[in-house]
Design an enzyme around this catalytic site. Sequence first.
Site: not given
Length: 271
Positions: A15, A151
């Site tokens: 990204l 996460y």
Amino acid sequence: MGSKRVFITGGASGLGRALANRFADAGYSVCIGDVDDGRGAEALAELKAKGQAHYVNCDVTKEHALQSAADWLLSNWGGVDIVINNAGVASAGGIAEFSMDDWEWIVNINLLGVVRGCKVFTRLMREQGSGHIVNIASLAGLIYPPKMASYCATKAAVVALSETMSLELDADNINVSVVCPSFFRTNLAESVRASDADSQAATQRLVNKAKLGADEIAGRVFNSIEKGEFYILPHPEGRSIWRLKRWLPFKRYRAMMLKQTARMMTNKRKG
């Protein structure tokens, strides 16, 4: 400097690289930071074909590395308009199985790496009188599936950090955004640490089978940054499930998530 300036951590791949190219296409001067100098050189060549660009080796686990990047931007480009704290890694595994060493690893990068970037560039933006800090979190910072505790915890903390900063820095003319994408096709799975093979494979499968790629997400994120939006959720289905979580009684939301988890496990066994 005539053009606007952007700095992106983790900008050599995934990204980060897609965002760097999108900003370059829009005429920005783009500086990327990364720990992979080989990929950094490739990304820089791409960017220089479009306009002014620079690469710095930048390990977000080291505050001095981010400070060096800020110093370079101030000395060479007179400052920076947008900073995107994008560098991050992935993890998967049950709470009992995921090791404390791996917890410390992901917290140091996904959370403290963002904190360091915010700390360093807030000082610079205060001095120049304006700026925009964009923190890349995840839909996992808003919606918490099983076997992703480490996460989810780091990304939820990035959301909380960003909300706090949005209020704290308003008087300094510093805008803040937080980006919460769902899974998309990228190289994030390369970095994943998992407590077991099934969790590793599940994460890689979710990334590889995603409908959207990094370039499509980058385009949507760029448009939202330009509008100055705070919450940036580039996936429509992500926005929908987040609304459900906020509106439904938790008992009903929990039942829905348990049902979805069971469906995923059934599909995994069939696969």
